[in-house]
Design a protein around this motif. Structure first.
Motif, PDB file in Angstrom:
ATOM      1  N   VAL A 211      22.696  40.469  46.701  1.00 49.22           N
ATOM      2  CA  VAL A 211      22.502  40.262  45.269  1.00 49.22           C
ATOM      3  C   VAL A 211      21.258  39.385  45.148  1.00 49.22           C
ATOM      4  O   VAL A 211      21.174  38.329  45.781  1.00 49.22           O
ATOM      5  N   THR A 212      20.283  39.826  44.339  1.00 53.56           N
ATOM      6  CA  THR A 212      19.029  39.093  44.242  1.00 53.56           C
ATOM      7  C   THR A 212      18.863  38.421  42.882  1.00 53.56           C
ATOM      8  O   THR A 212      19.527  38.787  41.915  1.00 53.56           O
TER       9      THR A 212
ATOM     10  N   SER B  37      27.723  44.855  37.371  1.00 51.25           N
ATOM     11  CA  SER B  37      28.324  44.261  38.568  1.00 51.25           C
ATOM     12  C   SER B  37      27.450  43.155  39.125  1.00 51.25           C
ATOM     13  O   SER B  37      27.945  42.091  39.522  1.00 51.25           O
ATOM     14  N   VAL B  38      26.142  43.395  39.162  1.00 51.01           N
ATOM     15  CA  VAL B  38      25.222  42.380  39.677  1.00 51.01           C
ATOM     16  C   VAL B  38      25.304  41.116  38.828  1.00 51.01           C
ATOM     17  O   VAL B  38      25.381  39.998  39.351  1.00 51.01           O
ATOM     18  N   LYS B  39      25.332  41.276  37.511  1.00 53.49           N
ATOM     19  CA  LYS B  39      25.415  40.116  36.619  1.00 53.49           C
ATOM     20  C   LYS B  39      26.713  39.347  36.851  1.00 53.49           C
ATOM     21  O   LYS B  39      26.703  38.119  36.946  1.00 53.49           O
ATOM     22  N   GLU B  40      27.836  40.048  36.943  1.00 51.14           N
ATOM     23  CA  GLU B  40      29.118  39.386  37.180  1.00 51.14           C
ATOM     24  C   GLU B  40      29.119  38.638  38.506  1.00 51.14           C
ATOM     25  O   GLU B  40      29.619  37.519  38.594  1.00 51.14           O
ATOM     26  N   LEU B  41      28.558  39.249  39.547  1.00 54.46           N
ATOM     27  CA  LEU B  41      28.526  38.594  40.844  1.00 54.46           C
ATOM     28  C   LEU B  41      27.593  37.382  40.830  1.00 54.46           C
ATOM     29  O   LEU B  41      27.920  36.333  41.402  1.00 54.46           O
ATOM     30  N   LYS B  42      26.439  37.511  40.164  1.00 54.06           N
ATOM     31  CA  LYS B  42      25.532  36.356  40.049  1.00 54.06           C
ATOM     32  C   LYS B  42      26.228  35.205  39.333  1.00 54.06           C
ATOM     33  O   LYS B  42      26.132  34.050  39.760  1.00 54.06           O
TER      34      LYS B  42
END
Length: 146
Positions: free
Chosen positions: A96-97, A121-126
């Motif tokens: 995740v970047t 998904s990326v936003k939630e993980l960030k």
């Protein structure tokens, strides 16, 4: 006439070759955070339904297989293992970047398949990683094997 007899067998072979990464019935996910330059510096954390399991399950279930499969050479943010109820555990590397990119590569049971994570998904993980002490998403772009 003989070809008709082989059609069901061919369909079965083709379907068994398709890989599904749908995660169902995960009890926990073990996160092994990578830090530093050597893999010996790994910090472990267990996540269940009370503290973020759904973020990881949803991210994997919504991921789309990357066409033209290539191995990611950038060091992963973490490795994750889904501990499944009565099934074979699933293992992945996760990237995740800070630029909003996200990828996973399957390790077990499907070896080295690359999937792109969706923007949600990326936003939630960030957001999840921001709540963790001393965990930062990756800086820059993800590099792939040539």
């Amino acid at each position: 006439m003989r070809l008709i007899g082989w059609v069901p067998m061919l369909i079965l072979i083709l379907c068994s070759g398709c890989s599904s990464i749908t995660i169902e019935d995960a009890e926990t996910v073990r996160l092994d955070y990578w830090s530093g330059e050597v893999t010996e510096e790994i910090r472990e954390e267990y996540i269940d339904e009370n503290n973020g399991l759904d973020y990881f399950v949803d991210a994997v279930n919504a991921a789309e297989e990357v066409t033209g499969q290539r191995v990611i050479t950038t060091r992963p943010l973490l490795s994750l293992e889904f501990v499944m109820e009565d099934k074979e555990n699933r293992n992945y590397h996760l990237w995740v970047t800070d630029r909003g990119e996200g990828f996973i590569q399957s390790l077990q049971p499907h070896k080295s398949l690359t999937y792109r994570l969706g923007p949600d998904s990326v936003k939630e993980l960030k957001d999840f990683f921001e709540t963790k002490e001393s965990v930062e998403v990756l800086k820059g772009e993800i590099e792939f094997e040539q």
